[in-house]
Write a protein that holds these residues in place. Structure first.
Motif, mmCIF file in Angstrom:
data_model
loop_
_atom_site.group_PDB
_atom_site.id
_atom_site.type_symbol
_atom_site.label_atom_id
_atom_site.label_comp_id
_atom_site.label_asym_id
_atom_site.label_seq_id
_atom_site.Cartn_x
_atom_site.Cartn_y
_atom_site.Cartn_z
ATOM 1 N N TYR A 194 -69.125 -35.727 -12.081
ATOM 2 C CA TYR A 194 -68.513 -36.623 -11.109
ATOM 3 C C TYR A 194 -68.648 -38.051 -11.606
ATOM 4 O O TYR A 194 -69.721 -38.461 -12.038
ATOM 5 C CB TYR A 194 -69.190 -36.487 -9.741
ATOM 6 C CG TYR A 194 -69.126 -35.093 -9.183
ATOM 7 C CD1 TYR A 194 -67.942 -34.600 -8.651
ATOM 8 C CD2 TYR A 194 -70.242 -34.262 -9.187
ATOM 9 C CE1 TYR A 194 -67.865 -33.315 -8.139
ATOM 10 C CE2 TYR A 194 -70.179 -32.975 -8.673
ATOM 11 C CZ TYR A 194 -68.993 -32.521 -8.154
ATOM 12 O OH TYR A 194 -68.923 -31.253 -7.645
ATOM 13 N N GLU A 239 -67.858 -40.802 -9.696
ATOM 14 C CA GLU A 239 -68.275 -41.653 -8.588
ATOM 15 C C GLU A 239 -69.247 -40.896 -7.706
ATOM 16 O O GLU A 239 -69.248 -39.679 -7.659
ATOM 17 C CB GLU A 239 -67.050 -42.066 -7.756
ATOM 18 C CG GLU A 239 -66.047 -42.889 -8.522
ATOM 19 C CD GLU A 239 -64.847 -43.276 -7.665
ATOM 20 O OE1 GLU A 239 -64.991 -43.366 -6.435
ATOM 21 O OE2 GLU A 239 -63.776 -43.464 -8.240
ATOM 22 N N LYS A 240 -70.056 -41.645 -6.984
ATOM 23 C CA LYS A 240 -70.970 -41.024 -6.030
ATOM 24 C C LYS A 240 -70.156 -40.559 -4.827
ATOM 25 O O LYS A 240 -69.278 -41.263 -4.339
ATOM 26 C CB LYS A 240 -72.059 -42.001 -5.601
ATOM 27 C CG LYS A 240 -72.880 -42.526 -6.773
ATOM 28 C CD LYS A 240 -73.450 -41.422 -7.625
ATOM 29 C CE LYS A 240 -74.215 -41.981 -8.800
ATOM 30 N NZ LYS A 240 -74.494 -41.033 -9.832
ATOM 31 N N ASN A 273 -69.890 -38.591 -0.890
ATOM 32 C CA ASN A 273 -70.501 -38.287 0.400
ATOM 33 C C ASN A 273 -70.214 -36.803 0.654
ATOM 34 O O ASN A 273 -69.080 -36.442 0.951
ATOM 35 C CB ASN A 273 -69.877 -39.172 1.481
ATOM 36 C CG ASN A 273 -70.536 -38.994 2.818
ATOM 37 O OD1 ASN A 273 -71.652 -38.517 2.921
ATOM 38 N ND2 ASN A 273 -69.833 -39.395 3.863
ATOM 39 N N LEU A 313 -77.051 -32.260 -7.048
ATOM 40 C CA LEU A 313 -76.092 -33.270 -6.591
ATOM 41 C C LEU A 313 -76.821 -34.470 -5.985
ATOM 42 O O LEU A 313 -76.456 -35.629 -6.230
ATOM 43 C CB LEU A 313 -75.117 -32.658 -5.580
ATOM 44 C CG LEU A 313 -74.167 -31.608 -6.141
ATOM 45 C CD1 LEU A 313 -73.433 -30.899 -5.004
ATOM 46 C CD2 LEU A 313 -73.175 -32.237 -7.111
ATOM 47 N N TYR A 314 -77.869 -34.197 -5.212
ATOM 48 C CA TYR A 314 -78.703 -35.264 -4.632
ATOM 49 C C TYR A 314 -79.314 -36.104 -5.759
ATOM 50 O O TYR A 314 -79.275 -37.338 -5.727
ATOM 51 C CB TYR A 314 -79.795 -34.642 -3.762
ATOM 52 C CG TYR A 314 -80.768 -35.617 -3.163
ATOM 53 C CD1 TYR A 314 -80.629 -36.048 -1.843
ATOM 54 C CD2 TYR A 314 -81.849 -36.105 -3.903
ATOM 55 C CE1 TYR A 314 -81.541 -36.937 -1.280
ATOM 56 C CE2 TYR A 314 -82.751 -36.991 -3.348
ATOM 57 C CZ TYR A 314 -82.596 -37.405 -2.040
ATOM 58 O OH TYR A 314 -83.496 -38.297 -1.505
ATOM 59 N N GLU A 358 -78.286 -36.568 -8.671
ATOM 60 C CA GLU A 358 -77.246 -37.343 -9.356
ATOM 61 C C GLU A 358 -76.820 -38.566 -8.546
ATOM 62 O O GLU A 358 -75.980 -39.340 -8.993
ATOM 63 C CB GLU A 358 -76.036 -36.452 -9.631
ATOM 64 C CG GLU A 358 -76.310 -35.381 -10.676
ATOM 65 C CD GLU A 358 -75.184 -34.368 -10.809
ATOM 66 O OE1 GLU A 358 -74.212 -34.415 -10.014
ATOM 67 O OE2 GLU A 358 -75.283 -33.498 -11.702
ATOM 68 N N GLY A 359 -77.384 -38.720 -7.344
ATOM 69 C CA GLY A 359 -77.107 -39.912 -6.544
ATOM 70 C C GLY A 359 -76.085 -39.734 -5.446
ATOM 71 O O GLY A 359 -75.728 -40.700 -4.767
ATOM 72 N N HIS A 360 -75.611 -38.515 -5.240
ATOM 73 C CA HIS A 360 -74.636 -38.283 -4.174
ATOM 74 C C HIS A 360 -75.343 -38.255 -2.819
ATOM 75 O O HIS A 360 -76.515 -37.905 -2.724
ATOM 76 C CB HIS A 360 -73.899 -36.952 -4.410
ATOM 77 C CG HIS A 360 -73.189 -36.922 -5.728
ATOM 78 N ND1 HIS A 360 -72.086 -37.695 -6.006
ATOM 79 C CD2 HIS A 360 -73.449 -36.216 -6.861
ATOM 80 C CE1 HIS A 360 -71.683 -37.469 -7.243
ATOM 81 N NE2 HIS A 360 -72.511 -36.575 -7.791
ATOM 82 N N MET A 361 -74.622 -38.643 -1.771
ATOM 83 C CA MET A 361 -75.144 -38.623 -0.402
ATOM 84 C C MET A 361 -74.984 -37.215 0.146
ATOM 85 O O MET A 361 -73.869 -36.698 0.224
ATOM 86 C CB MET A 361 -74.371 -39.610 0.476
ATOM 87 C CG MET A 361 -74.787 -39.588 1.923
ATOM 88 S SD MET A 361 -76.441 -40.198 2.172
ATOM 89 C CE MET A 361 -76.090 -41.898 2.505
#
Length: 103
Positions: free
Chosen positions: A3, A5-6, A8, A42-43, A45-48
């Motif tokens: 991904y 971009e981060k 949500n 995923l968390y 990697e910086g995703h919300m």
């Protein structure tokens, strides 16, 4: 998956990160570690990450504490937990959905 971009990301709980009995006694749910690891990645990697469940939507039983304790005990990484506010549906058709097997 890569991904740029981060994102949500909203994640279902029952039959996505855990097995749930047919009688819907959520206290007896058991974790699916492989799927939890996918979401934790995923968390990391910086995703919300928001766990979003229909537990209690129909019955009006408050499953928040049981669910939060399960997520914490199972080592789930997340930013937010929403319990009982998700619509109870049989099929979601959306251009942005993925099954856990596709991650």
């Amino acid at each position: 998956l890569v991904y740029l971009e981060k994102m949500n990301i909203y994640v279902d709980i029952d039959d996505t990160i855990c097995y749930t009995s047919i009688d819907k006694d959520y206290s007896k749910s058991t974790p699916i570690e492989e799927n939890i690891n996918k979401i934790n990645k995923l968390y990391d990697e910086g995703h919300m990450i928001t766990y979003w469940t229909a537990r209690g939507t129909v019955t009006k039983i408050d499953w928040y504490d049981v669910t939060k304790n399960q997520l914490d005990r199972w080592g789930c990484k997340y930013h937010k937990l929403i319990v009982g506010e998700k619509p109870a549906y049989d099929l979601l058709i959306c251009d942005k959905t993925k099954r856990i097997e596709e991650i």
